[in-house]
Write a protein that holds these residues in place. Sequence first.
Motif, PDB file in Angstrom:
ATOM      1  N   ALA A  39      12.305  15.320  -1.969  1.00 37.34           N
ATOM      2  CA  ALA A  39      12.426  14.014  -1.308  1.00 37.34           C
ATOM      3  C   ALA A  39      12.571  14.180   0.200  1.00 37.34           C
ATOM      4  CB  ALA A  39      13.626  13.251  -1.873  1.00 37.34           C
ATOM      5  N   MET A  40      13.342  15.188   0.631  1.00 38.12           N
ATOM      6  CA  MET A  40      13.515  15.433   2.062  1.00 38.12           C
ATOM      7  C   MET A  40      12.199  15.862   2.690  1.00 38.12           C
ATOM      8  SD  MET A  40      17.176  17.423   1.960  1.00 38.12           S
ATOM      9  CE  MET A  40      17.073  17.944   3.665  1.00 38.12           C
ATOM     10  N   ALA A  41      11.428  16.690   1.984  1.00 38.94           N
ATOM     11  CA  ALA A  41      10.142  17.157   2.501  1.00 38.94           C
ATOM     12  C   ALA A  41       9.175  15.994   2.687  1.00 38.94           C
ATOM     13  CB  ALA A  41       9.555  18.193   1.549  1.00 38.94           C
ATOM     14  N   MET A  52      -2.939   7.336   9.022  1.00 39.14           N
ATOM     15  CA  MET A  52      -3.958   7.965   8.178  1.00 39.14           C
ATOM     16  C   MET A  52      -4.554   6.966   7.196  1.00 39.14           C
ATOM     17  SD  MET A  52      -2.200  11.604   7.133  1.00 39.14           S
ATOM     18  CE  MET A  52      -1.715  12.823   8.349  1.00 39.14           C
ATOM     19  N   PRO A  53      -5.794   7.229   6.737  1.00 36.35           N
ATOM     20  CA  PRO A  53      -6.339   6.443   5.619  1.00 36.35           C
ATOM     21  C   PRO A  53      -5.459   6.630   4.383  1.00 36.35           C
ATOM     22  CG  PRO A  53      -8.051   7.749   6.687  1.00 36.35           C
ATOM     23  CD  PRO A  53      -6.736   8.213   7.243  1.00 36.35           C
ATOM     24  N   PRO A  54      -5.423   5.655   3.466  1.00 33.11           N
ATOM     25  CA  PRO A  54      -4.501   5.721   2.318  1.00 33.11           C
ATOM     26  C   PRO A  54      -4.601   7.002   1.498  1.00 33.11           C
ATOM     27  CG  PRO A  54      -5.463   3.536   2.479  1.00 33.11           C
ATOM     28  CD  PRO A  54      -6.148   4.376   3.512  1.00 33.11           C
ATOM     29  N   VAL A  55      -5.797   7.404   1.102  1.00 25.03           N
ATOM     30  CA  VAL A  55      -5.941   8.587   0.244  1.00 25.03           C
ATOM     31  C   VAL A  55      -5.508   9.844   0.992  1.00 25.03           C
ATOM     32  CG1 VAL A  55      -7.586  10.055  -0.998  1.00 25.03           C
ATOM     33  CG2 VAL A  55      -7.742   7.576  -1.197  1.00 25.03           C
ATOM     34  N   MET A  56      -5.805   9.924   2.263  1.00 20.67           N
ATOM     35  CA  MET A  56      -5.412  11.088   3.060  1.00 20.67           C
ATOM     36  C   MET A  56      -3.890  11.174   3.181  1.00 20.67           C
ATOM     37  SD  MET A  56      -6.494  11.964   6.975  1.00 20.67           S
ATOM     38  CE  MET A  56      -5.850  13.385   7.850  1.00 20.67           C
ATOM     39  N   GLY A  57      -3.262  10.036   3.515  1.00 24.87           N
ATOM     40  CA  GLY A  57      -1.807  10.034   3.683  1.00 24.87           C
ATOM     41  C   GLY A  57      -1.064  10.305   2.401  1.00 24.87           C
ATOM     42  N   ILE A  58      -1.442   9.619   1.330  1.00 27.85           N
ATOM     43  CA  ILE A  58      -0.772   9.809   0.049  1.00 27.85           C
ATOM     44  C   ILE A  58      -1.086  11.181  -0.527  1.00 27.85           C
ATOM     45  CG2 ILE A  58      -0.518   8.922  -2.301  1.00 27.85           C
ATOM     46  CD1 ILE A  58       0.684   7.208  -0.026  1.00 27.85           C
ATOM     47  N   GLY A  59      -2.317  11.675  -0.305  1.00 27.96           N
ATOM     48  CA  GLY A  59      -2.674  13.023  -0.759  1.00 27.96           C
ATOM     49  C   GLY A  59      -1.810  14.084  -0.099  1.00 27.96           C
ATOM     50  N   MET A  60      -1.521  13.893   1.190  1.00 29.72           N
ATOM     51  CA  MET A  60      -0.649  14.816   1.910  1.00 29.72           C
ATOM     52  C   MET A  60       0.762  14.811   1.321  1.00 29.72           C
ATOM     53  SD  MET A  60       0.214  14.744   5.971  1.00 29.72           S
ATOM     54  CE  MET A  60       0.464  16.255   6.898  1.00 29.72           C
ATOM     55  N   LEU A  61       1.269  13.618   1.013  1.00 30.23           N
ATOM     56  CA  LEU A  61       2.616  13.516   0.436  1.00 30.23           C
ATOM     57  C   LEU A  61       2.650  14.069  -0.985  1.00 30.23           C
ATOM     58  CD1 LEU A  61       3.659   9.950   1.676  1.00 30.23           C
ATOM     59  CD2 LEU A  61       4.164  12.175   2.718  1.00 30.23           C
ATOM     60  N   LEU A  62       1.579  13.862  -1.750  1.00 26.50           N
ATOM     61  CA  LEU A  62       1.508  14.426  -3.097  1.00 26.50           C
ATOM     62  C   LEU A  62       1.496  15.953  -3.049  1.00 26.50           C
ATOM     63  CD1 LEU A  62      -1.027  12.178  -5.048  1.00 26.50           C
ATOM     64  CD2 LEU A  62       1.366  12.574  -5.606  1.00 26.50           C
ATOM     65  N   GLY A  63       0.757  16.505  -2.087  1.00 24.40           N
ATOM     66  CA  GLY A  63       0.744  17.956  -1.917  1.00 24.40           C
ATOM     67  C   GLY A  63       2.132  18.481  -1.594  1.00 24.40           C
ATOM     68  N   ALA A 329      10.385   7.904  -5.263  1.00 25.17           N
ATOM     69  CA  ALA A 329      10.854   6.696  -4.579  1.00 25.17           C
ATOM     70  C   ALA A 329      10.414   6.726  -3.112  1.00 25.17           C
ATOM     71  CB  ALA A 329      12.367   6.584  -4.676  1.00 25.17           C
ATOM     72  N   VAL A 330      10.559   7.899  -2.483  1.00 22.85           N
ATOM     73  CA  VAL A 330      10.101   8.048  -1.096  1.00 22.85           C
ATOM     74  C   VAL A 330       8.583   7.929  -1.035  1.00 22.85           C
ATOM     75  CG1 VAL A 330      10.105   9.554   0.925  1.00 22.85           C
ATOM     76  CG2 VAL A 330      12.061   9.556  -0.619  1.00 22.85           C
ATOM     77  N   LEU A 331       7.915   8.517  -2.052  1.00 25.62           N
ATOM     78  CA  LEU A 331       6.451   8.447  -2.116  1.00 25.62           C
ATOM     79  C   LEU A 331       5.982   7.003  -2.260  1.00 25.62           C
ATOM     80  CD1 LEU A 331       3.847  10.157  -2.232  1.00 25.62           C
ATOM     81  CD2 LEU A 331       4.112  10.210  -4.714  1.00 25.62           C
ATOM     82  N   MET A 332       6.709   6.199  -3.038  1.00 21.66           N
ATOM     83  CA  MET A 332       6.349   4.789  -3.204  1.00 21.66           C
ATOM     84  C   MET A 332       6.470   4.051  -1.878  1.00 21.66           C
ATOM     85  SD  MET A 332       7.588   2.070  -6.104  1.00 21.66           S
ATOM     86  CE  MET A 332       9.098   1.482  -5.365  1.00 21.66           C
ATOM     87  N   GLY A 333       7.474   4.440  -1.076  1.00 24.31           N
ATOM     88  CA  GLY A 333       7.581   3.873   0.256  1.00 24.31           C
ATOM     89  C   GLY A 333       6.352   4.169   1.092  1.00 24.31           C
ATOM     90  N   GLY A 334       5.819   5.395   0.944  1.00 24.73           N
ATOM     91  CA  GLY A 334       4.597   5.767   1.635  1.00 24.73           C
ATOM     92  C   GLY A 334       3.412   4.928   1.195  1.00 24.73           C
ATOM     93  N   LEU A 335       3.333   4.637  -0.109  1.00 20.87           N
ATOM     94  CA  LEU A 335       2.260   3.782  -0.634  1.00 20.87           C
ATOM     95  C   LEU A 335       2.330   2.386  -0.023  1.00 20.87           C
ATOM     96  CD1 LEU A 335       2.239   4.715  -4.435  1.00 20.87           C
ATOM     97  CD2 LEU A 335       0.268   4.835  -2.919  1.00 20.87           C
ATOM     98  N   MET A 336       3.534   1.843   0.029  1.00 17.53           N
ATOM     99  CA  MET A 336       3.701   0.476   0.522  1.00 17.53           C
ATOM    100  C   MET A 336       3.423   0.390   2.020  1.00 17.53           C
ATOM    101  SD  MET A 336       6.989  -0.662  -1.790  1.00 17.53           S
ATOM    102  CE  MET A 336       6.836  -2.415  -1.472  1.00 17.53           C
ATOM    103  N   ILE A 337       3.747   1.461   2.737  1.00 20.31           N
ATOM    104  CA  ILE A 337       3.415   1.506   4.168  1.00 20.31           C
ATOM    105  C   ILE A 337       1.898   1.455   4.363  1.00 20.31           C
ATOM    106  CG2 ILE A 337       3.393   3.045   6.181  1.00 20.31           C
ATOM    107  CD1 ILE A 337       6.220   3.923   5.323  1.00 20.31           C
ATOM    108  N   GLN A 338       1.191   2.065   3.396  1.00 21.10           N
ATOM    109  CA  GLN A 338      -0.273   2.077   3.458  1.00 21.10           C
ATOM    110  C   GLN A 338      -0.874   0.764   2.959  1.00 21.10           C
ATOM    111  OE1 GLN A 338      -2.265   4.339   4.651  1.00 21.10           O
ATOM    112  NE2 GLN A 338      -0.990   6.147   4.901  1.00 21.10           N
ATOM    113  N   GLY A 339      -0.030  -0.190   2.583  1.00 25.14           N
ATOM    114  CA  GLY A 339      -0.537  -1.468   2.098  1.00 25.14           C
ATOM    115  C   GLY A 339      -0.885  -1.469   0.625  1.00 25.14           C
ATOM    116  N   ILE A 340      -0.415  -0.451  -0.110  1.00 28.24           N
ATOM    117  CA  ILE A 340      -0.682  -0.346  -1.543  1.00 28.24           C
ATOM    118  C   ILE A 340       0.598  -0.700  -2.282  1.00 28.24           C
ATOM    119  CG2 ILE A 340      -1.430   1.186  -3.410  1.00 28.24           C
ATOM    120  CD1 ILE A 340      -2.757   2.932  -1.253  1.00 28.24           C
TER     121      ILE A 340
END
Length: 495
Positions: A39-41, A52-63, A329-340
Amino acid sequence: MADYLDAFGLVFQGYVLLAIAGGTLLGLIMGALPGLTAAMAIALLLPLTFGMPPVMGIGMLLGTLCGAIAGGSVSATLLNIPGTPSSVATTLDAFPMARKGQAGRALGIAIVASFLGGIFSALVLSVLAPPIAEFALRFGAAEYFALSIFGLVIIASVAKSLIKGLVAGMIGLLLATVGTDPIAGVTRFTYGNPSLLTGINLLPALIGLFAVSQVLADVVDYFKTEKADTSKTKLDKAAPRWLEVLRSWKVLISSSIIGTIVGAIPGAGGSIASFLSYDQAKKMSKTPEKFGTGHPEGIVASESSNNSLVGGSLIPMLTLGVPGEAATAVLMGGLMIQGIRPGPTLFAEQGAIIYGIFIAFFVANIFMLMFQWFGIRLFVKVLQIPRKLLMAMILVFCVIGVYAVDSDIFNVYLMLGFGVLGYFLNKYGFGTAPVILGLILGPIAESNLRRALLMSGGDWSVFVTRPISLTFLAVALIFLVFTYWQNTRHKTLLT
């Protein structure tokens, strides 16, 4: 099919692949460092994804998420310090194997098991997300309490001694009562200390029980032998062990299934999944007495489970908007920032982006394998540092890491206290893993027990009249009886 074709085009672009690779590498590094969670990472990288574009940003967080979970096995293997809570079960066999001069073998097994577990959960995420999420939606307070009881029974199975394992687990449960009452809101056992209002922080407890206790044990051993350990540790060949993992295919498959299912249950967590899988592997084994002594199947069970949990935890997040754990939970925040906005309509409204996230998850697991494959030879070099110097460095990093989280010196004292407790627990055969499991599951069990009773008007039958709850309790009872029989058979009930 059209959505998948569009998704491939979104993922397989140079800068998108570079972002996923960078996130995975950072996750591996942070996962391997005790005290730095997945979560900290993700939170650290979150600001970088804003433009970033949505897939790029979320892909980075998933990695980052995949890398952090897998990276926890590195310090768990080499130093007996779980990099993440989900790596606690890995220490039970990986560290003893490293102590035998087989650190490369242990890491090689962990790498392959992590990759295969992650790929399995990615397949499940892509194909079975809606049905699994629908099943998880049926869980109420009674089911969560029954699941917690099931997890607590695992304490007895993980420990070599049934009685000592239960005692250590009870210590964890008692410590879990410190803090604010989850229902009434009154404070318990805080003694006026504001740092304890939210309960005992898991991070100093985790590092104290595993890192500081190990440092104390090494210091005592150093003075007993009255000589410094200046010899180089003998290392075996450091390489992924594909055949060795595939020989344990039954453990691999069962652990991956357990990890994915537990991940799809919001709030269950990686530590529960890894211990459940470890216990199941021990039950399936013809030589259960080898577990805890450096047995490969123990590593396969823990690592395949906690990595398959990642894909499972994405299921309720994407389909229900309910994060499975802190990192998602942090990742979901990233999704919502991307408008998803995650939820039931997500697949219909933004199909290409969601399938792009699925593909990015596959790619992240491949990058994770590559980085660990090439980095394994560097990882094992840690064991060639003189033991006394390494232990001093570990203690310094532990103090800095624990203090840096909340800038609270009390966490350092708490860590040292747990270190002393862990030293004596290990010395007398109680073990530290059951304490952590009790500390994690205690609040879940207590809050859901009281919530279920409040909703049912104090009717205890609610736990046996609901099918899922009854199933968990029945299986827990079966496991407890079987463990008792197994311990008496091997005469390890009290030893």
